[in-house]
Design a protein around this motif. Structure first.
Motif, PDB file in Angstrom:
ATOM      1  N   GLN A 104       0.817  -1.206   0.000  1.00  0.00           N
ATOM      2  CA  GLN A 104       0.000   0.000   0.000  1.00  0.00           C
ATOM      3  C   GLN A 104       0.856   1.264   0.000  1.00  0.00           C
ATOM      4  O   GLN A 104       0.334   2.366  -0.174  1.00  0.00           O
ATOM      5  CB  GLN A 104      -0.931  -0.009   1.221  1.00  0.00           C
ATOM      6  CG  GLN A 104      -2.000  -1.094   1.149  1.00  0.00           C
ATOM      7  CD  GLN A 104      -2.826  -1.199   2.410  1.00  0.00           C
ATOM      8  OE1 GLN A 104      -2.327  -0.950   3.501  1.00  0.00           O
ATOM      9  NE2 GLN A 104      -4.093  -1.567   2.273  1.00  0.00           N
TER      10      GLN A 104
ATOM     11  N   ARG B  49      -4.971  -0.281  -9.801  1.00  0.00           N
ATOM     12  CA  ARG B  49      -6.194  -0.610 -10.538  1.00  0.00           C
ATOM     13  C   ARG B  49      -6.035  -0.043 -11.938  1.00  0.00           C
ATOM     14  O   ARG B  49      -5.362   0.976 -12.147  1.00  0.00           O
ATOM     15  CB  ARG B  49      -7.431  -0.024  -9.862  1.00  0.00           C
ATOM     16  CG  ARG B  49      -7.423   1.490  -9.713  1.00  0.00           C
ATOM     17  CD  ARG B  49      -8.700   1.988  -9.050  1.00  0.00           C
ATOM     18  NE  ARG B  49      -8.633   3.436  -8.820  1.00  0.00           N
ATOM     19  CZ  ARG B  49      -8.916   4.365  -9.742  1.00  0.00           C
ATOM     20  NH1 ARG B  49      -9.276   3.981 -10.964  1.00  0.00           N
ATOM     21  NH2 ARG B  49      -8.843   5.647  -9.457  1.00  0.00           N
TER      22      ARG B  49
ATOM     23  N   THR C  27      -3.829   2.382  -5.630  1.00  0.00           N
ATOM     24  CA  THR C  27      -4.968   2.175  -4.748  1.00  0.00           C
ATOM     25  C   THR C  27      -4.472   1.587  -3.434  1.00  0.00           C
ATOM     26  O   THR C  27      -3.321   1.150  -3.336  1.00  0.00           O
ATOM     27  CB  THR C  27      -6.001   1.227  -5.396  1.00  0.00           C
ATOM     28  OG1 THR C  27      -7.098   1.034  -4.492  1.00  0.00           O
ATOM     29  CG2 THR C  27      -5.391  -0.123  -5.698  1.00  0.00           C
TER      30      THR C  27
ATOM     31  N   SER D  55      -6.601  -0.711  -2.035  1.00  0.00           N
ATOM     32  CA  SER D  55      -7.534  -1.829  -1.945  1.00  0.00           C
ATOM     33  C   SER D  55      -6.902  -3.111  -2.486  1.00  0.00           C
ATOM     34  O   SER D  55      -6.529  -3.186  -3.660  1.00  0.00           O
ATOM     35  CB  SER D  55      -8.804  -1.514  -2.731  1.00  0.00           C
ATOM     36  OG  SER D  55      -9.604  -2.669  -2.874  1.00  0.00           O
TER      37      SER D  55
ATOM     38  N   GLU E 216      -9.151  -4.446  -5.336  1.00  0.00           N
ATOM     39  CA  GLU E 216      -8.944  -3.809  -6.637  1.00  0.00           C
ATOM     40  C   GLU E 216      -7.661  -4.308  -7.289  1.00  0.00           C
ATOM     41  O   GLU E 216      -7.617  -4.549  -8.506  1.00  0.00           O
ATOM     42  CB  GLU E 216      -8.892  -2.280  -6.487  1.00  0.00           C
ATOM     43  CG  GLU E 216     -10.250  -1.627  -6.284  1.00  0.00           C
ATOM     44  CD  GLU E 216     -10.156  -0.113  -6.307  1.00  0.00           C
ATOM     45  OE1 GLU E 216     -11.125   0.500  -6.802  1.00  0.00           O
ATOM     46  OE2 GLU E 216      -9.141   0.444  -5.842  1.00  0.00           O
TER      47      GLU E 216
END
Length: 412
Positions: free
Chosen positions: A55, A98, A112, A114, A117
């Motif tokens: 992340q 993504r 992202t 996520s 995703e």
């Protein structure tokens, strides 16, 4: 199958744990292992590369790596990838992504946070498995673990949609089937590949060639190759590789006798002749070394048989080289079937063990024997070399010099 990679040697390695500790210190729970290292560990396969999804942004990854004393290289920064080197061990660390737009060849991505995703933009469910800092597996698509357990390759979501994002996924479908599938190919995936095969025409030839080599390096690619041929993907992407009979015979031989696999030898087996090798090399932009090896493998100036004598083997290896000799032996063996395995094995072993000697004669020695400088020096050396080869490469320098004198006198 245990849904953890904590037992794996690569996971427990000092370099791996040191890198993950640094990433986790910057963002707890924000980095996971992904892709081949997770998939192969779960399926009991060898792990070559270790990829990390994070992340953290690429800038943050670079900052973390630099502060920890690691080297950081922006090897794919437009797609969020930083290669971090820890004690000479490289890791690809990529920010979660993504797709924003795709055109069948490349994608524009946005970062992202996520995991879902990031997983959805990947190709197959068993490639979208993640392992956290404890080694526990996360399966955002809900099918990756089952696919790894069953030995099957299934596209994430709609197969046609995944292929339209990148048409190389057609070839990747067959490549991953060659390596990982136990049983028939997924019919929905196969149908989507057939419907969208025209998209292969837009791919760079370098990407196609890379996939072909990886596919044919699989222990037994026959089922995948047959599937690719059945829906005419092979004819479209690889029209030169039309010798299905010889390729099948070679793969059968290797599987039945547990012989080492060489992808380039298999490519040679699938070609019809030297003209086909040259055509493939031109179209897919092979390196000169790859082209020359394929052309040499398909030559016929040296007759290869299972009953070759040691002397004949050495003569052949001297003339065409160890690698070409081995390739031709494998192709001849495949053409002859599985008979006389011991004799064929001996030929392969000889190709690997015997190093052709160098003619113990120089141009200066030829001129010292009375041959004037110029074309005659080369002519004398070639005649002496033919005698030397026919005599099975004697290392006795005196014998070579005596032969030189006789040849020089004959040409005087």
């Amino acid at each position: 199958m245990i849904a953890s990679v904590a037992h794996a040697s690569w996971f427990k390695a000092k370099e791996t744990q040191t890198l993950l500790a640094a990433l986790e210190a910057a963002r707890p729970g924000g980095s996971r292992f992904v892709g081949g290292c997770v998939r192969n560990t779960l399926m009991g396969r060898e792990v070559d590369d270790i990829d990390v999804a994070t992340q953290l942004t690429p800038d943050q990854t670079t900052e973390v790596a630099t502060k920890a004393g690691f080297a950081a290289h922006p090897t794919g920064i437009e797609h969020g990838t930083v290669t971090v080197v820890v004690n000479h061990k490289p890791f690809e660390v990529t920010t979660l992504r993504r797709d924003v737009t795709t055109d069948g060849r490349r994608a524009t991505v946005a970062f992202t946070e996520s995991w879902e995703e990031d997983a959805q933009r990947r190709d197959f469910r068993l490639n979208a498995l993640y392992a956290d800092a404890s080694g526990a597996i996360h399966d955002p698509t809900g099918g990756g673990l089952d696919d790894a357990r069953a030995g099957r390759v299934i596209f994430i979501g709609d197969a046609s949609t995944r292929i339209r994002e990148d048409y190389l996924r057609i070839l990747r479908f067959f490549r991953f089937n060659a390596w990982y599938v136990r049983g028939p190919l997924d019919p929905q995936g196969l149908h989507a590949c057939a419907d969208l095969a025209a998209g292969l025409d837009a791919l760079s030839v370098e990407r196609v060639w890379k996939e072909v080599k990886k596919m044919l390096a699989a222990p037994d690619p026959r089922a995948a190759w047959e599937g690719m041929t059945a829906i005419e993907v092979r004819a479209r992407a690889l029209p030169e590789l039309a010798n299905e009979t010889r390729l099948d015979a070679l793969c059968t031989l290797e599987a039945d006798l547990m012989l080492p696999v060489d992808a380039t030898t298999r490519v040679a087996a699938a070609l019809m002749d030297q003209d086909g090798a040259r055509a493939l090399a031109r179209r897919l932009k092979l390196s000169n070394e790859e082209r020359d090896r394929l052309v040499a493998a398909l030559g016929d100036e040296v007759k290869i048989t299972s009953y070759m004598s040691l002397r004949d083997m050495r003569r052949a290896i001297y003339r065409i080289g160890n690698e070409a000799f081995r390739d031709r032996v494998m192709l001849a063996w495949a053409g002859a079937g599985g008979d006389k395995a011991q004799a064929w094995r001996a030929l392969v072993a000889h190709a690997q063990m015997w190093t052709p000697p160098k003619l113990p004669l120089t141009g200066d020695e030829v001129m010292a024997a009375g041959v004037p400088a110029g074309p005659k020096v080369g002519a004398v050396m070639r005649e002496v070399e033919e005698w030397w080869i026919d005599a099975d490469f004697p290392s006795d320098k005196l014998s070579v010099i005596e032969r030189l004198k006789a040849v020089a006198q004959g040409m005087a």
